[in-house]
Design an enzyme around this catalytic site. Structure first.
Site, PDB file in Angstrom:
ATOM      1  N   GLU A  39       7.651   8.964  11.730  1.00 10.66           N
ATOM      2  CA  GLU A  39       8.522  10.096  11.399  1.00 10.66           C
ATOM      3  C   GLU A  39       7.695  11.294  10.942  1.00 10.66           C
ATOM      4  O   GLU A  39       6.928  11.180   9.972  1.00 10.66           O
ATOM      5  CB  GLU A  39       9.506   9.675  10.296  1.00 10.66           C
ATOM      6  CG  GLU A  39      10.444   8.564  10.766  1.00 10.66           C
ATOM      7  CD  GLU A  39      11.052   7.738   9.636  1.00 10.66           C
ATOM      8  OE1 GLU A  39      11.059   8.211   8.478  1.00 10.66           O
ATOM      9  OE2 GLU A  39      11.487   6.607   9.909  1.00 10.66           O
ATOM     10  N   SER A  50      13.691   5.670  12.398  1.00  6.40           N
ATOM     11  CA  SER A  50      14.079   4.277  12.561  1.00  6.40           C
ATOM     12  C   SER A  50      12.836   3.440  12.329  1.00  6.40           C
ATOM     13  O   SER A  50      11.998   3.273  13.221  1.00  6.40           O
ATOM     14  CB  SER A  50      14.618   4.030  13.967  1.00  6.40           C
ATOM     15  OG  SER A  50      14.695   2.641  14.222  1.00  6.40           O
ATOM     16  N   GLU A  51      12.716   2.934  11.126  1.00  5.95           N
ATOM     17  CA  GLU A  51      11.524   2.151  10.807  1.00  5.95           C
ATOM     18  C   GLU A  51      11.508   0.873  11.637  1.00  5.95           C
ATOM     19  O   GLU A  51      10.445   0.413  12.069  1.00  5.95           O
ATOM     20  CB  GLU A  51      11.489   1.832   9.305  1.00  5.95           C
ATOM     21  CG  GLU A  51      11.260   3.057   8.410  1.00  5.95           C
ATOM     22  CD  GLU A  51      12.476   3.943   8.241  1.00  5.95           C
ATOM     23  OE1 GLU A  51      13.591   3.510   8.604  1.00  5.95           O
ATOM     24  OE2 GLU A  51      12.320   5.090   7.749  1.00  5.95           O
ATOM     25  N   GLN A 104       7.182   6.485   6.316  1.00 10.55           N
ATOM     26  CA  GLN A 104       7.023   7.707   5.506  1.00 10.55           C
ATOM     27  C   GLN A 104       6.794   7.416   4.021  1.00 10.55           C
ATOM     28  O   GLN A 104       5.977   8.079   3.382  1.00 10.55           O
ATOM     29  CB  GLN A 104       8.223   8.613   5.723  1.00 10.55           C
ATOM     30  CG  GLN A 104       7.942  10.049   5.389  1.00 10.55           C
ATOM     31  CD  GLN A 104       8.965  10.975   6.027  1.00 10.55           C
ATOM     32  OE1 GLN A 104      10.079  11.108   5.564  1.00 10.55           O
ATOM     33  NE2 GLN A 104       8.582  11.616   7.117  1.00 10.55           N
ATOM     34  N   PHE A 105       7.516   6.451   3.498  1.00 11.01           N
ATOM     35  CA  PHE A 105       7.281   5.959   2.135  1.00 11.01           C
ATOM     36  C   PHE A 105       7.443   4.436   2.180  1.00 11.01           C
ATOM     37  O   PHE A 105       8.326   3.941   2.880  1.00 11.01           O
ATOM     38  CB  PHE A 105       8.318   6.527   1.147  1.00 11.01           C
ATOM     39  CG  PHE A 105       8.106   7.964   0.785  1.00 11.01           C
ATOM     40  CD1 PHE A 105       7.379   8.313  -0.356  1.00 11.01           C
ATOM     41  CD2 PHE A 105       8.625   8.975   1.570  1.00 11.01           C
ATOM     42  CE1 PHE A 105       7.180   9.642  -0.692  1.00 11.01           C
ATOM     43  CE2 PHE A 105       8.422  10.322   1.237  1.00 11.01           C
ATOM     44  CZ  PHE A 105       7.700  10.651   0.102  1.00 11.01           C
ATOM     45  N   ALA A 106       6.656   3.725   1.377  1.00  9.54           N
ATOM     46  CA  ALA A 106       6.752   2.259   1.373  1.00  9.54           C
ATOM     47  C   ALA A 106       8.175   1.819   1.031  1.00  9.54           C
ATOM     48  O   ALA A 106       8.636   0.774   1.488  1.00  9.54           O
ATOM     49  CB  ALA A 106       5.766   1.662   0.382  1.00  9.54           C
ATOM     50  N   ASP A 107       8.884   2.625   0.256  1.00  9.49           N
ATOM     51  CA  ASP A 107      10.262   2.330  -0.122  1.00  9.49           C
ATOM     52  C   ASP A 107      11.179   2.241   1.098  1.00  9.49           C
ATOM     53  O   ASP A 107      12.297   1.739   0.974  1.00  9.49           O
ATOM     54  CB  ASP A 107      10.789   3.443  -1.034  1.00  9.49           C
ATOM     55  CG  ASP A 107       9.770   3.851  -2.069  1.00  9.49           C
ATOM     56  OD1 ASP A 107      10.027   3.662  -3.255  1.00  9.49           O
ATOM     57  OD2 ASP A 107       8.687   4.367  -1.699  1.00  9.49           O
ATOM     58  N   TYR A 108      10.727   2.762   2.230  1.00 12.36           N
ATOM     59  CA  TYR A 108      11.573   2.796   3.416  1.00 12.36           C
ATOM     60  C   TYR A 108      11.124   1.791   4.473  1.00 12.36           C
ATOM     61  O   TYR A 108      11.506   1.871   5.633  1.00 12.36           O
ATOM     62  CB  TYR A 108      11.614   4.210   4.003  1.00 12.36           C
ATOM     63  CG  TYR A 108      12.069   5.236   2.994  1.00 12.36           C
ATOM     64  CD1 TYR A 108      13.090   4.935   2.086  1.00 12.36           C
ATOM     65  CD2 TYR A 108      11.486   6.490   2.912  1.00 12.36           C
ATOM     66  CE1 TYR A 108      13.510   5.855   1.142  1.00 12.36           C
ATOM     67  CE2 TYR A 108      11.902   7.413   1.968  1.00 12.36           C
ATOM     68  CZ  TYR A 108      12.908   7.088   1.080  1.00 12.36           C
ATOM     69  OH  TYR A 108      13.320   8.000   0.145  1.00 12.36           O
ATOM     70  N   PRO A 163      13.935  -1.530   6.382  1.00  8.51           N
ATOM     71  CA  PRO A 163      14.578  -1.682   7.689  1.00  8.51           C
ATOM     72  C   PRO A 163      13.631  -2.279   8.737  1.00  8.51           C
ATOM     73  O   PRO A 163      14.091  -2.854   9.723  1.00  8.51           O
ATOM     74  CB  PRO A 163      14.968  -0.246   8.067  1.00  8.51           C
ATOM     75  CG  PRO A 163      15.065   0.482   6.769  1.00  8.51           C
ATOM     76  CD  PRO A 163      14.009  -0.138   5.882  1.00  8.51           C
ATOM     77  N   HIS A 205      10.927   6.673  -4.012  1.00 13.29           N
ATOM     78  CA  HIS A 205       9.654   7.246  -3.543  1.00 13.29           C
ATOM     79  C   HIS A 205       8.512   6.732  -4.410  1.00 13.29           C
ATOM     80  O   HIS A 205       7.518   7.427  -4.614  1.00 13.29           O
ATOM     81  CB  HIS A 205       9.669   8.777  -3.601  1.00 13.29           C
ATOM     82  CG  HIS A 205      10.735   9.418  -2.792  1.00 13.29           C
ATOM     83  ND1 HIS A 205      12.007   9.634  -3.271  1.00 13.29           N
ATOM     84  CD2 HIS A 205      10.724   9.887  -1.518  1.00 13.29           C
ATOM     85  CE1 HIS A 205      12.733  10.215  -2.323  1.00 13.29           C
ATOM     86  NE2 HIS A 205      11.985  10.378  -1.257  1.00 13.29           N
TER      87      HIS A 205
HETATM   88  C1  LIG Z   1      15.016   4.774   5.400  1.00 13.18           C
HETATM   89  C2  LIG Z   1      14.444   6.123   5.189  1.00 13.18           C
HETATM   90  N1  LIG Z   1      13.473   6.581   6.010  1.00 13.18           N
HETATM   91  C3  LIG Z   1      12.902   7.789   5.800  1.00 13.18           C
HETATM   92  C4  LIG Z   1      13.300   8.590   4.769  1.00 13.18           C
HETATM   93  C5  LIG Z   1      12.623   9.941   4.511  1.00 13.18           C
HETATM   94  N2  LIG Z   1      13.507  11.058   4.820  1.00 13.18           N
HETATM   95  C6  LIG Z   1      14.267  11.634   3.861  1.00 13.18           C
HETATM   96  S1  LIG Z   1      15.256  12.843   4.464  1.00 13.18           S
HETATM   97  C7  LIG Z   1      14.665  12.624   6.040  1.00 13.18           C
HETATM   98  C8  LIG Z   1      15.210  13.466   7.151  1.00 13.18           C
HETATM   99  C9  LIG Z   1      16.686  13.257   7.355  1.00 13.18           C
HETATM  100  O1  LIG Z   1      17.179  14.141   8.311  1.00 13.18           O
HETATM  101  P1  LIG Z   1      18.728  14.227   8.599  1.00 13.18           P
HETATM  102  O2  LIG Z   1      19.299  12.871   8.688  1.00 13.18           O
HETATM  103  O3  LIG Z   1      18.914  15.092   9.784  1.00 13.18           O
HETATM  104  O4  LIG Z   1      19.375  14.901   7.301  1.00 13.18           O
HETATM  105  P2  LIG Z   1      19.157  16.372   6.715  1.00 13.18           P
HETATM  106  O5  LIG Z   1      17.961  16.319   5.809  1.00 13.18           O
HETATM  107  O6  LIG Z   1      18.967  17.286   7.854  1.00 13.18           O
HETATM  108  O7  LIG Z   1      20.388  16.696   5.939  1.00 13.18           O
HETATM  109  C10 LIG Z   1      13.686  11.631   6.053  1.00 13.18           C
HETATM  110  C11 LIG Z   1      12.949  11.191   7.264  1.00 13.18           C
HETATM  111  C12 LIG Z   1      14.313   8.079   3.929  1.00 13.18           C
HETATM  112  N3  LIG Z   1      14.779   8.791   2.893  1.00 13.18           N
HETATM  113  N4  LIG Z   1      14.862   6.865   4.159  1.00 13.18           N
END
Ligand SMILES: Cc1ncc(C[n+]2csc(CCOP(=O)(O)OP(=O)(O)O)c2C)c(N)n1
Ligand SMILES: Cc1ncc(C[n+]2csc(CCOP(=O)(O)OP(=O)(O)O)c2C)c(N)n1
Ligand SMILES: [Mg+2]
Ligand SMILES: [Mg+2]
Lengths: 415, 337, 337, 415
Positions: free
Chosen positions: C29, C59-60, C82-86, C89, C129
């Site tokens: 991502e 999509s992890e 992106q973060f270990a917390d994620y 999935p 995070h």
């Molecule tokens: C499972 C997971 N993966 C990655 C992230 C990191 N992350 C936070 S916001 C984001 C982008 C989300 O984009 P979108 O769904 O379009 O929402 P928007 O920020 O545009 O409102 C990402 C990749 C996360 N919070 N949770």
């Protein structure tokens, strides 16, 4: 926020799909087209136009055994006979191993009775170097690729000759050389892996394509989604097969399909061309697989195929379907038996007859029995002929790390 | 009292819980019409209707995610994962959601769900029908983790789990569904009807989550066990003629530290056993706790007898499984240190 | 040698690995055009093109699942979560697939992938995070788990991980991306350019996976640490005037047991520290191993100073984080037992 | 298997969607319909017929500020003014807290600049007792439900008055009483939970419905699939909102959408009626939400809505979009600004004017500033006014177990 609730609000109620037994007609195939009715779209036909076929069913063989319509594939009689032989081999193989289970020679078995055309037909349409990511019901892929029966049986018996060293549950084959990715017991994981494999081929400028396999029940799993997202986004050269055999253990297809008309619909949510195909019609299987493969090879992206068929047997040897299944389902299944239908076609062409059929049956049974005799001579998990427990520690990593070496030493001390 | 298998006891626990609280709903793969592949929910749909017990699509993430939402609404979902090996797709919903909802909302929402799953091996299930993933839940704050070893406890603990206000991961070793398997796979199967713990009280009762049970008293050494291994440890002790005290932990989180310390201080020796792979298994936590609290009582290092650090094999199942020979040998070695 | 931050060292490792082996592909991502939210992959797409480094959907599961498939084809994917917390999935694809493919196919297929992820807290990231899920990987046979603590090691270990034939989970404590954070959050930030481990060799080199590093020699007690806590332990030792030996484990599986045993036998006292929650953390495994191998050398129980068994809090981050005060106090207590 | 590969096989190549900057036109809205152009289907219209609208856009407000067409909702001028006020409050609130971040008073902030109409409009269409499962960009839901601004600010500042005791990252609000489920940092998890909540309401014969929220980028996550499967199978009374603001941090929508024309398409893969709506048109938002809510309340099942809008600001205070984003994007965005458009409509109706607008702006700014002054007086995470660390151990479980009690004692010893 509007502040009041209308007094006339009706109480909500959930829709729970009905169990199959007793509630549904045992013939549950939706939207059956006549053989030859469906047109064959150009390889690069607009997805919206292909979508118009979502409630139709690609069928080639008619009730008389004629191959009719646009989709009738251009394959030789020899190839057809080869398909017939492969299917008969699969069925004979299944029957033998089911018997082996009953004889207490193996711990577990899963047959593909009634679904043989799908794996056999698709394998015939692909090329060496392509890679299948199968579930546990595609033994037809290996058999059609001439993987030795005895090796398969050794795996099922988990004996010393099992190439997987008895590690895996019976039927969880693996053979890279035969384009067959190692089967996982975890449903759906292989679907996105197939897309990844296809992406890799495209990233490297290869020419090989991948085929992903899943049961209709397992499409509810999340990895199915990941696969569709990645396939759609990167336009990976992959065939996305959904085998709709109407059952997921005791659960009718309705629970996974939900309100959709068909599983092919899932593809349209991603603009992935998707067709429904009579999975008991070997020629339709070949033709649709060939079409999808061609699309992938021409870099036109993924194709989803919903194969309509019926799980004729139990889910596995651990299952007893009499509790949940309408008894008359198999007879009432409108798409018939794939072996009979291809046989009828060859007879219609005057390229086959009763005598030859009986002879072929005897030949495949002999082949299976001989293979089984050989495999059985190596013993099985039930006789304890399972090779050394040392092997358990191999292949956890490419090289044996110290802690596993120590553990292996300990096993040896103990035995 | 009724003699029951563990399957019947679990079924009975569902019946009792659903009868006494209509917020209890039960769903999962094949659990509705069919009653589950191990038949633990058989009869529930017939008795309570398909709005209380129903089949679900094959989506562990969906099952647990939906359960979290239902719990937020006020229901008490008790869901089944068909095999513990298949819980991983739901892992995020369990660890990031069910376990967190109460804390992150400061009690505004909560997730009183039970996630039941058959666990462990011994049935020639190969690597995807044999795993024991309990340690993966014990590391997650906000989850309670229960592993049952017999019908009596299974019923009482399942009722307690359903009534608990927090999410409970409830592990049912499938090898003891039908009898107190002691690891001697080559001997005839002993049914629960022949075992005192197969006597199950009728109606409602519950067993406190967080309390261990002394399965066998002894003074030579302490065995910390749970699930199937409780019976294996007992067999090993008897076969070796060792006066081992066998503790059935029953709950891993919260852990009954007092029961553990009391026993180890008494015996001075400790053996930890489980079927899960050794490294970072729950046995490691037990070793850490015991040495932290009882170091100066220990006459020998705490030993672990566990599954090897390999996938659970099919054909070599009995070389993998920590059976009575391995456990017995470790007992002897422990006593001779 | 070039002075680098850990981010630059990781970027450099990618460059070296991608340069020397065109089967290495990098995705995740925001990693492609943008170069990652921590900028660890910045410049890769520009240099190697979008068929070597590209963005992925969020999509992890898809990222790791696709990587497993690519590895089966013959590529060497190095992906970022992106973060270990994620990572949850993707947990199923990691534990049931990447970790299993070689074993279950008897070497017919393998999954040489690297799953990189920023880990740990200290940046006011709140519970999603800040997590340190390393223990959840160490329990899974077939995975190697690496946690880095400095630019020098990060580059050498990442190159080794990419070249490794097995799946490697590669954890990067984000709090040490830019400097050797010692837990004194209220003091000015020290950059890597001021630290010897910020000197990174140019070009290709690798550090063996499975080898610990003595970060600080000492004789009073042994601290087993990894990631950020290496620096915290050093600070604590210096502030307390305690001659602690600090071992940076670097790899949790396979574990460098010799280095651990050698040090503990020398010092007779052992402190285990990590940021992850205490219960069933990797520290438990370390306690188990140390007491198994060194019990009769131990003059005091092994102590653990870890994150509390709560979600990682936002405002109370520094009460949760095992900082130099808590670590120092445990050192003193350990010496006085 | 056919045995040879064709020599003319072309090497495959992957499609990697282009980055937005420099490659795409900054105006990337697909398929814009004119205001009033789309018909409003009956609540129980066949999903196939609703599907014909998948490349259209529900719009009510035209360029002159007229409310036109079938979808123009029947709401009073007062309600419209209330909507305007709510949106202005959200914008003022965001601006104040963004400033607070710059002033070093908070660790983090996420604004919803440009997207205010969606949350405010939907909240106005729902009822108390309904439950939203939001992402981090729906502060408008809370503000429109009259949740106290100062409480929200206390949460953002993580001070002693934060109802969440400083546990959560700023903006991760929770308020059951205001129909707002606790926000998770993990994307998409809430989507299936919303479906589960709605299922519970239907299982119990309730009348409350749920609303699920997700960003277009997060639709790639697997939990999105689980939600669609369950919603489709059980026909749960839920509104499935996808906020398509064109960005997922640095990643353009194309990576999640893949080859599909729209995100609404995803619904059709499950036969879930799905519409695209101009998310910057307050009246369209209200009308579409109302339609979907009505469908749910009448037990007609789930509705998916793709809201087209633009993330005008950075992803969060940790983000700098200048690297990846076309600079002229906001000006070229064809759907304008939601506040301006509703204002223009009210002016067109002669129910609003410059003077009143200026007065209202001053009023909301004052309200925000006063609330902020109050919140700020309680300090923040940055000033260390964060309450007792003891509270960290509460609510891990309903009752504090022994190991946490011991750990809490230890924290107290230390401090
Ligand atoms: C499972 C997971 N993966 C990655 C992230 C990191 N992350 C936070 S916001 C984001 C982008 C989300 O984009 P979108 O769904 O379009 O929402 P928007 O920020 O545009 O409102 C990402 C990749 C996360 N919070 N949770
Ligand atoms: C992740 C996961 N969940 C559950 C199971 C248990 N399981 C094995 S097969 C099966 C049914 C699959 O049905 P379907 O996908 O239709 O395939 P079929 O058996 O009909 O070929 C289930 C639920 C599993 N293997 N993996
Ligand atoms: Mg099926
Ligand atoms: Mg977005």
């Amino acid at each position: 926020m509007t502040t009041d609730r209308d007094d006339t609000d009706q109480p909500l109620r959930l829709r729970i799909p009905e169990p199959a037994r007793g509630q549904h007609a045992p013939d549950r195939v939706r939207y059956i087209s006549a053989a030859g009715e469906m047109q064959k779209p150009a390889l690069d036909e607009k997805v919206e136009r292909v979508a118009l076929m979502r409630k139709q069913l690609v069928r080639v063989l008619d009730d008389e055994g004629r191959a009719v319509g646009d989709w009738a594939p251009d394959i030789s009689v020899d190839e057809k006979r080869r398909g017939l032989r492969n299917m008969m081999l699969v069925r004979s193989y299944d029957a033998r191993l089911l018997r082996a289970h009953r004889q207490g020679k193996t711990s577990f078995y899963m047959q593909s009775l009634g679904e043989e055309a799908i794996a056999c037909g698709q394998q015939q349409a692909l090329l060496p170097g392509d890679m299948h990511f199968p579930t546990y019901r595609q033994q037809g892929l290996l058999i059609s690729a001439d993987y030795p029966l005895v090796t398969m049986m050794n795996q099922v018996l988990s004996n010393e000759h099992d190439p997987l060293h008895g590690r895996q549950l019976p039927v969880m084959y693996s053979s890279k050389a035969h384009g067959f990715f190692t089967i996982s017991g975890n449903l759906a994981t292989q679907y996105i892996q197939a897309v990844g494999w296809a992406m890799a081929s495209a990233l490297r400028g290869g020419t090989e394509i991948a085929a992903a396999w899943i049961g209709e029940g397992a499409t509810a799993e999340s990895d199915f989604h990941a696969a569709l997202v990645f396939a759609s986004t990167y336009q990976a050269p992959v065939i996305l097969n959904i085998v709709n055999n109407h059952w997921a253990i005791s659960t009718p297809e309705d629970f996974a399909r939900g309100a959709s008309a068909t599983f092919a619909d899932r593809g349209y949510g991603f603009s992935i061309p998707a067709i429904r195909v009579d999975g008991n019609d070997y020629l339709a299987v070949y033709a649709a697989s060939q079409w999808a493969a061609e699309r992938a090879r021409k870099n036109l992206g993924p194709t989803l195929i919903e194969w309509i068929t019926l799980r004729v047997g139990a889910h596995s040897t651990s299952d007893d379907p009499s509790v949940y299944r309408p008894p008359e389902e198999t007879e009432q299944f409108p798409l018939g038996d794939p072996i009979q239908r291809l046989r009828q076609h060859l007879e219609f062409l005057d390229e086959w007859d009763e005598e030859r059929h009986v002879a072929l049956q005897a030949e495949v049974d002999t082949q299976v029995n001989e293979a089984f005799a050989e495999a059985d001579s190596h013993g099985s998990v039930k006789t304890g002929d399972v090779g050394s427990a040392r092997t358990m520690f191999d292949d956890v990593f490419a090289e044996l790390p110290r802690h596993l070496r120590e553990q292996r030493d300990r096993v040896e001390e103990l035995s | 009292m009724t003699a029951m298998t563990m399957i019947e006891a679990i079924r009975d626990a569902h019946m009792v819980a659903m009868e006494s609280d209509d917020r209890v709903v039960v769903f999962g793969e094949d659990v509705g019409y069919f009653g589950g592949v191990f038949r633990c929910t058989q009869g529930l749909q017939e008795r309570f209707g398909d709005h209380r017990c129903f089949d679900s699509p094959i989506s562990e993430a969906g099952i647990v995610g939906a359960a979290v939402g239902m719990a937020a609404y006020g229901l008490r979902p008790c869901v089944e994962i068909q095999f513990a090996d298949y819980v991983y797709p739901a892992y995020d919903q369990i660890v990031s959601e069910a376990a967190r909802v109460r804390h992150r909302s400061a009690g505004d929402f909560s997730a009183p769900i039970v996630v039941r799953m058959p666990t462990g091996g011994g049935i020639f299930g190969g690597q995807t029908h044999s795993q024991s993933p309990e340690a993966l839940f014990t590391h997650v704050s906000g989850l309670k983790t229960v592993v049952v070893s017999n019908p009596h406890d299974a019923k009482g603990l399942l009722i307690a789990a359903i009534e608990d206000d927090d999410p409970v991961v409830f592990l049912e070793p499938k090898r003891v569904y039908n009898g107190p398997f002691d690891g001697h796979h080559d001997r005839p199967i002993v049914p629960w009807s022949k075992h005192p713990l197969g006597d199950v009280p009728d109606g409602h009762y519950s067993i406190e989550i967080g309390k261990a049970r002394v399965h066998r008293e002894g003074s030579d050494l302490t065995v910390l066990a749970y699930g199937t291994l409780v019976h294996v440890a007992q067999a090993a002790a008897e076969e070796q003629g060792i006066d081992a005290e066998v503790i059935d932990l029953r709950t891993l989180v919260p852990l009954d530290v007092d029961a553990i310390v009391e026993s180890v201080e008494k015996t001075g020796r400790c053996l930890v056993v489980h079927e899960a792979t050794l490294t970072s298994g729950f046995g490691a936590e037990l070793c850490a706790v015991v040495q932290e609290r009882c170091l100066f009582h220990l006459e020998a290092p705490i030993r672990r007898v566990c599954g090897w650090d390999t996938p659970y094999p099919h054909a070599h199942e009995w070389s993998y499984f920590p059976g009575p020979d391995r456990v017995g040998r470790a007992m002897r070695e422990l006593l001779s240190t």
